[in-house]
Enzyme design. Structure first.
Site, PDB file in Angstrom:
ATOM      1  N   HIS A  95       1.288  -2.559 -11.841  1.00 15.13           N
ATOM      2  CA  HIS A  95       1.109  -3.846 -11.162  1.00 15.13           C
ATOM      3  C   HIS A  95       0.134  -4.690 -11.962  1.00 15.13           C
ATOM      4  O   HIS A  95      -0.728  -4.162 -12.665  1.00 15.13           O
ATOM      5  CB  HIS A  95       0.602  -3.641  -9.737  1.00 15.13           C
ATOM      6  CG  HIS A  95      -0.609  -2.769  -9.658  1.00 15.13           C
ATOM      7  ND1 HIS A  95      -0.529  -1.395  -9.742  1.00 15.13           N
ATOM      8  CD2 HIS A  95      -1.922  -3.068  -9.539  1.00 15.13           C
ATOM      9  CE1 HIS A  95      -1.744  -0.876  -9.661  1.00 15.13           C
ATOM     10  NE2 HIS A  95      -2.619  -1.877  -9.547  1.00 15.13           N
ATOM     11  N   HIS A 118       1.904   2.794  -9.632  1.00 11.33           N
ATOM     12  CA  HIS A 118       3.129   1.992  -9.745  1.00 11.33           C
ATOM     13  C   HIS A 118       2.624   0.733 -10.437  1.00 11.33           C
ATOM     14  O   HIS A 118       1.797   0.000  -9.858  1.00 11.33           O
ATOM     15  CB  HIS A 118       3.693   1.711  -8.347  1.00 11.33           C
ATOM     16  CG  HIS A 118       4.892   0.819  -8.288  1.00 11.33           C
ATOM     17  ND1 HIS A 118       5.943   1.033  -7.408  1.00 11.33           N
ATOM     18  CD2 HIS A 118       5.197  -0.328  -8.951  1.00 11.33           C
ATOM     19  CE1 HIS A 118       6.844   0.081  -7.555  1.00 11.33           C
ATOM     20  NE2 HIS A 118       6.410  -0.766  -8.479  1.00 11.33           N
ATOM     21  N   HIS A 150      -2.761  -7.502 -11.616  1.00 12.80           N
ATOM     22  CA  HIS A 150      -3.674  -8.256 -10.754  1.00 12.80           C
ATOM     23  C   HIS A 150      -3.695  -9.709 -11.215  1.00 12.80           C
ATOM     24  O   HIS A 150      -3.786  -9.980 -12.421  1.00 12.80           O
ATOM     25  CB  HIS A 150      -5.097  -7.699 -10.864  1.00 12.80           C
ATOM     26  CG  HIS A 150      -5.253  -6.300 -10.358  1.00 12.80           C
ATOM     27  ND1 HIS A 150      -5.739  -6.011  -9.104  1.00 12.80           N
ATOM     28  CD2 HIS A 150      -4.985  -5.106 -10.940  1.00 12.80           C
ATOM     29  CE1 HIS A 150      -5.771  -4.698  -8.933  1.00 12.80           C
ATOM     30  NE2 HIS A 150      -5.318  -4.122 -10.041  1.00 12.80           N
ATOM     31  N   HIS A 154      10.041   1.316  -9.844  1.00  8.40           N
ATOM     32  CA  HIS A 154       8.850   2.156  -9.890  1.00  8.40           C
ATOM     33  C   HIS A 154       8.664   2.783 -11.271  1.00  8.40           C
ATOM     34  O   HIS A 154       9.541   3.508 -11.732  1.00  8.40           O
ATOM     35  CB  HIS A 154       8.960   3.271  -8.838  1.00  8.40           C
ATOM     36  CG  HIS A 154       7.802   4.223  -8.863  1.00  8.40           C
ATOM     37  ND1 HIS A 154       6.757   4.147  -7.974  1.00  8.40           N
ATOM     38  CD2 HIS A 154       7.522   5.258  -9.688  1.00  8.40           C
ATOM     39  CE1 HIS A 154       5.884   5.103  -8.240  1.00  8.40           C
ATOM     40  NE2 HIS A 154       6.327   5.797  -9.285  1.00  8.40           N
ATOM     41  N   GLY A 180      -9.812   2.739 -13.793  1.00  9.00           N
ATOM     42  CA  GLY A 180      -9.901   2.801 -12.336  1.00  9.00           C
ATOM     43  C   GLY A 180      -8.578   2.566 -11.635  1.00  9.00           C
ATOM     44  O   GLY A 180      -8.553   2.152 -10.472  1.00  9.00           O
TER      45      GLY A 180
HETATM   46  P1  AMP Z   1      -5.487  -0.551  -9.208  1.00  6.88           P
HETATM   47  O1  AMP Z   1      -6.875  -0.042  -8.878  1.00  6.88           O
HETATM   48  O2  AMP Z   1      -5.418  -1.389 -10.451  1.00  6.88           O
HETATM   49  O3  AMP Z   1      -4.479   0.571  -9.182  1.00  6.88           O
HETATM   50  O4  AMP Z   1      -5.146  -1.577  -8.050  1.00  6.88           O
HETATM   51  C1  AMP Z   1      -4.646  -1.211  -6.802  1.00  6.88           C
HETATM   52  C2  AMP Z   1      -4.843  -2.396  -5.908  1.00  6.88           C
HETATM   53  O5  AMP Z   1      -3.994  -2.258  -4.776  1.00  6.88           O
HETATM   54  C3  AMP Z   1      -6.275  -2.547  -5.379  1.00  6.88           C
HETATM   55  O6  AMP Z   1      -6.801  -3.822  -5.750  1.00  6.88           O
HETATM   56  C4  AMP Z   1      -6.104  -2.417  -3.864  1.00  6.88           C
HETATM   57  O7  AMP Z   1      -6.983  -3.263  -3.149  1.00  6.88           O
HETATM   58  C5  AMP Z   1      -4.647  -2.814  -3.691  1.00  6.88           C
HETATM   59  N1  AMP Z   1      -4.008  -2.291  -2.502  1.00  6.88           N
HETATM   60  C6  AMP Z   1      -3.986  -0.999  -2.067  1.00  6.88           C
HETATM   61  N2  AMP Z   1      -3.287  -0.898  -0.938  1.00  6.88           N
HETATM   62  C7  AMP Z   1      -2.816  -2.135  -0.644  1.00  6.88           C
HETATM   63  C8  AMP Z   1      -2.026  -2.680   0.411  1.00  6.88           C
HETATM   64  N3  AMP Z   1      -1.563  -1.909   1.412  1.00  6.88           N
HETATM   65  N4  AMP Z   1      -1.753  -4.007   0.392  1.00  6.88           N
HETATM   66  C9  AMP Z   1      -2.232  -4.784  -0.594  1.00  6.88           C
HETATM   67  N5  AMP Z   1      -2.978  -4.340  -1.630  1.00  6.88           N
HETATM   68  C10 AMP Z   1      -3.279  -3.031  -1.638  1.00  6.88           C
HETATM   69 ZN    ZN Z   2       6.368   2.787  -6.471  1.00  8.21          ZN
END
Ligand code: AMP
Ligand code: ZN
Length: 115
Positions: free
Chosen positions: A99, A97, A101, A46, A92
């Site tokens: 990640h 944490h 895309h 994390h 946005g």
């Molecule tokens: P960000 O806006 O870059 O922080 O991306 C967060 C992403 O996490 C968004 O595209 C959400 O659709 C995705 N997300 C949130 N909750 C979940 C979940 N439980 N399972 C899968 N994806 C999720």
């Molecule tokens: Zn985390």
């Protein structure tokens, strides 16, 4: 950290469709897809943002990214894909944490975001 949705997914406390996992990262299907194929590559450790990344985190993320070419056929990304890392409010970012895309499965336009 305990409230982090991706840490909870990693621990299996929240269900997800996991499509890949190794010692460094795991990849899930995004719950709210923005393209025909939309996955998230999530480091197992994390940390919130690139600003918080350690050298070990950077190496782990690069190892993860280098797994993607070997996954493209299985994930439906053989036509190409786009990687996006949202950082902070203007981007946005909603889950703090870090990640990546992974978007694809279709031609991806590249809109002028100033409009
Ligand atoms: P960000 O806006 O870059 O922080 O991306 C967060 C992403 O996490 C968004 O595209 C959400 O659709 C995705 N997300 C949130 N909750 C979940 C979940 N439980 N399972 C899968 N994806 C999720
Ligand atoms: Zn985390």
């Amino acid at each position: 950290m305990n409230d982090c949705i991706f840490c909870k997914i990693m621990k299996g406390e929240i269900p997800s469709e996991k499509v890949y996992e190794d010692d460094d990262v795991f990849v899930i299907r995004d719950i709210d897809p923005k393209a025909e194929k939309h996955y998230l590559m999530i480091p197992k450790r994390h940390y919130k943002t690139i600003a918080e990344m350690t050298d070990d985190d950077a190496a782990a993320l690069i190892r993860g990214l280098r797994r993607i070419p070997g996954l493209v056929d299985r994930l439906g990304l053989s036509g190409g894909y786009r990687l996006v890392i949202n950082q902070g409010d203007d981007a946005g970012q909603t889950v703090f944490h870090l990640h990546v895309h992974i978007l694809g499965g279709q031609p991806l336009d590249f809109p002028d975001l100033r409009k």
